[in-house]
Design a protein around this motif. Sequence first.
Motif, mmCIF file in Angstrom:
data_model
loop_
_atom_site.group_PDB
_atom_site.id
_atom_site.type_symbol
_atom_site.label_atom_id
_atom_site.label_comp_id
_atom_site.label_asym_id
_atom_site.label_seq_id
_atom_site.Cartn_x
_atom_site.Cartn_y
_atom_site.Cartn_z
ATOM 1 N N ILE A 14 3.362 0.113 2.323
ATOM 2 C CA ILE A 14 4.350 -0.956 2.194
ATOM 3 C C ILE A 14 4.996 -0.823 0.819
ATOM 4 C CG2 ILE A 14 4.718 -3.455 2.089
ATOM 5 C CD1 ILE A 14 3.690 -2.865 4.790
ATOM 6 N N VAL A 15 6.324 -0.924 0.781
ATOM 7 C CA VAL A 15 7.059 -0.962 -0.475
ATOM 8 C C VAL A 15 7.737 -2.322 -0.543
ATOM 9 C CG1 VAL A 15 8.892 0.082 -1.853
ATOM 10 C CG2 VAL A 15 7.412 1.528 -0.453
ATOM 11 N N HIS A 16 7.414 -3.081 -1.586
ATOM 12 C CA HIS A 16 7.958 -4.425 -1.771
ATOM 13 C C HIS A 16 8.844 -4.414 -3.005
ATOM 14 C CE1 HIS A 16 7.451 -8.662 -3.367
ATOM 15 N NE2 HIS A 16 8.121 -8.820 -2.244
ATOM 16 N N ASN A 17 10.157 -4.583 -2.791
ATOM 17 C CA ASN A 17 11.132 -4.553 -3.895
ATOM 18 C C ASN A 17 10.964 -3.320 -4.782
ATOM 19 O OD1 ASN A 17 12.315 -6.963 -3.115
ATOM 20 N ND2 ASN A 17 10.998 -8.188 -4.407
ATOM 21 N N GLY A 18 10.749 -2.173 -4.159
ATOM 22 C CA GLY A 18 10.634 -0.920 -4.888
ATOM 23 C C GLY A 18 9.245 -0.600 -5.412
ATOM 24 N N ARG A 19 8.304 -1.541 -5.293
ATOM 25 C CA ARG A 19 6.941 -1.298 -5.773
ATOM 26 C C ARG A 19 6.038 -1.000 -4.587
ATOM 27 N NH1 ARG A 19 1.887 -3.625 -6.791
ATOM 28 N NH2 ARG A 19 2.321 -5.648 -5.859
ATOM 29 N N GLU A 20 5.416 0.175 -4.605
ATOM 30 C CA GLU A 20 4.520 0.563 -3.511
ATOM 31 C C GLU A 20 3.187 -0.166 -3.665
ATOM 32 O OE1 GLU A 20 3.353 4.275 -0.746
ATOM 33 O OE2 GLU A 20 4.917 4.434 -2.252
ATOM 34 N N LEU A 21 2.781 -0.852 -2.603
ATOM 35 C CA LEU A 21 1.487 -1.520 -2.593
ATOM 36 C C LEU A 21 0.405 -0.489 -2.285
ATOM 37 C CD1 LEU A 21 2.366 -4.763 -0.590
ATOM 38 C CD2 LEU A 21 2.485 -4.381 -3.044
ATOM 39 N N ARG A 22 -0.844 -0.848 -2.527
ATOM 40 C CA ARG A 22 -1.968 0.049 -2.251
ATOM 41 C C ARG A 22 -1.914 0.480 -0.781
ATOM 42 N NH1 ARG A 22 -7.355 -1.551 -0.959
ATOM 43 N NH2 ARG A 22 -6.672 -3.657 -1.443
ATOM 44 N N ALA A 23 -2.016 1.762 -0.530
ATOM 45 C CA ALA A 23 -1.916 2.312 0.831
ATOM 46 C C ALA A 23 -3.163 1.987 1.648
ATOM 47 C CB ALA A 23 -1.705 3.817 0.771
ATOM 48 N N ALA A 24 -3.019 2.084 2.965
ATOM 49 C CA ALA A 24 -4.119 1.830 3.888
ATOM 50 C C ALA A 24 -4.016 2.815 5.045
ATOM 51 C CB ALA A 24 -4.083 0.393 4.386
ATOM 52 N N SER A 25 -4.883 2.636 6.014
ATOM 53 C CA SER A 25 -4.910 3.489 7.195
ATOM 54 C C SER A 25 -5.030 2.607 8.441
ATOM 55 C CB SER A 25 -6.118 4.426 7.108
ATOM 56 O OG SER A 25 -6.396 5.013 8.351
ATOM 57 N N SER A 26 -4.583 3.126 9.559
ATOM 58 C CA SER A 26 -4.754 2.381 10.814
ATOM 59 C C SER A 26 -6.233 2.179 11.129
ATOM 60 C CB SER A 26 -4.049 3.101 11.971
ATOM 61 O OG SER A 26 -4.544 4.418 12.120
ATOM 62 N N ALA A 27 -7.100 3.008 10.544
ATOM 63 C CA ALA A 27 -8.545 2.835 10.735
ATOM 64 C C ALA A 27 -9.044 1.557 10.050
ATOM 65 C CB ALA A 27 -9.299 4.044 10.182
ATOM 66 N N ASP A 28 -8.257 1.015 9.108
ATOM 67 C CA ASP A 28 -8.645 -0.189 8.379
ATOM 68 C C ASP A 28 -8.249 -1.482 9.092
ATOM 69 O OD1 ASP A 28 -9.612 1.393 6.238
ATOM 70 O OD2 ASP A 28 -7.581 1.538 5.414
ATOM 71 N N LEU A 29 -7.490 -1.384 10.169
ATOM 72 C CA LEU A 29 -7.075 -2.579 10.908
ATOM 73 C C LEU A 29 -8.287 -3.260 11.532
ATOM 74 C CD1 LEU A 29 -3.917 -1.152 12.717
ATOM 75 C CD2 LEU A 29 -3.928 -2.824 10.849
ATOM 76 N N GLY A 30 -8.212 -4.562 11.717
ATOM 77 C CA GLY A 30 -9.317 -5.305 12.328
ATOM 78 C C GLY A 30 -9.580 -4.880 13.762
ATOM 79 N N TRP A 31 -8.523 -4.572 14.499
ATOM 80 C CA TRP A 31 -8.633 -4.069 15.869
ATOM 81 C C TRP A 31 -7.983 -2.695 15.908
ATOM 82 C CZ3 TRP A 31 -6.959 -8.248 19.942
ATOM 83 C CH2 TRP A 31 -7.811 -9.350 19.851
ATOM 84 N N LYS A 32 -8.461 -1.821 16.789
ATOM 85 C CA LYS A 32 -7.837 -0.515 16.980
ATOM 86 C C LYS A 32 -6.486 -0.725 17.666
ATOM 87 C CE LYS A 32 -12.196 1.905 17.388
ATOM 88 N NZ LYS A 32 -13.087 2.656 18.255
ATOM 89 N N VAL A 33 -5.575 0.238 17.464
ATOM 90 C CA VAL A 33 -4.231 0.131 18.022
ATOM 91 C C VAL A 33 -4.278 -0.017 19.539
ATOM 92 C CG1 VAL A 33 -2.018 1.314 18.314
ATOM 93 C CG2 VAL A 33 -3.170 1.350 16.087
ATOM 94 N N ASP A 34 -5.116 0.768 20.222
ATOM 95 C CA ASP A 34 -5.172 0.657 21.683
ATOM 96 C C ASP A 34 -5.717 -0.703 22.120
ATOM 97 O OD1 ASP A 34 -7.717 1.384 20.776
ATOM 98 O OD2 ASP A 34 -8.190 2.554 22.563
ATOM 99 N N GLU A 35 -6.623 -1.299 21.349
ATOM 100 C CA GLU A 35 -7.131 -2.641 21.679
ATOM 101 C C GLU A 35 -6.024 -3.682 21.552
ATOM 102 O OE1 GLU A 35 -11.784 -2.351 20.263
ATOM 103 O OE2 GLU A 35 -10.264 -2.776 18.737
ATOM 104 N N ILE A 36 -5.192 -3.538 20.526
ATOM 105 C CA ILE A 36 -4.062 -4.458 20.345
ATOM 106 C C ILE A 36 -3.097 -4.341 21.513
ATOM 107 C CG2 ILE A 36 -2.047 -4.960 18.899
ATOM 108 C CD1 ILE A 36 -3.769 -3.953 16.479
ATOM 109 N N LEU A 37 -2.794 -3.105 21.918
ATOM 110 C CA LEU A 37 -1.860 -2.891 23.032
ATOM 111 C C LEU A 37 -2.414 -3.441 24.344
ATOM 112 C CD1 LEU A 37 -0.567 0.684 22.189
ATOM 113 C CD2 LEU A 37 0.681 -1.476 21.983
ATOM 114 N N VAL A 38 -3.686 -3.210 24.609
ATOM 115 C CA VAL A 38 -4.297 -3.724 25.841
ATOM 116 C C VAL A 38 -4.238 -5.253 25.862
ATOM 117 C CG1 VAL A 38 -6.501 -4.001 27.062
ATOM 118 C CG2 VAL A 38 -5.766 -1.737 26.304
ATOM 119 N N TYR A 39 -4.577 -5.882 24.737
ATOM 120 C CA TYR A 39 -4.544 -7.343 24.662
ATOM 121 C C TYR A 39 -3.123 -7.867 24.897
ATOM 122 C CZ TYR A 39 -4.548 -12.033 22.749
ATOM 123 O OH TYR A 39 -4.367 -13.376 22.586
#
Length: 82
Positions: A14-39
């Motif tokens: 995420i870049v907020h007003n030109g400042r890059e916030l600490r990066a993350a990974s989809s592995a860090d999400l509370g739910w996996k992407v496929d779980e979100i899509l199924v729900y």
Amino acid sequence: MVTDLDDSELSISIVHNGRELRAASSADLGWKVDEILVYLTSFMTLHPGDLILTGFPAECARIEPGDVVTCRIEGIGELSNP
């Protein structure tokens, strides 16, 4: 629409007003992407161009009117919102 993408560990930034916030990974999400899509698809139909807001699993920043936020996901692209 992106297909055949391994979503288990995509870099998210995420870049907020030109400042890059600490990066993350989809592995860090509370739910996996496929779980979100199924729900979501259990009670609504998704169409090409629909966006799913999952939140950001790393650093956060207060957003004020006039700010610009750019979200980047590896292998998918980026989206900027004023």
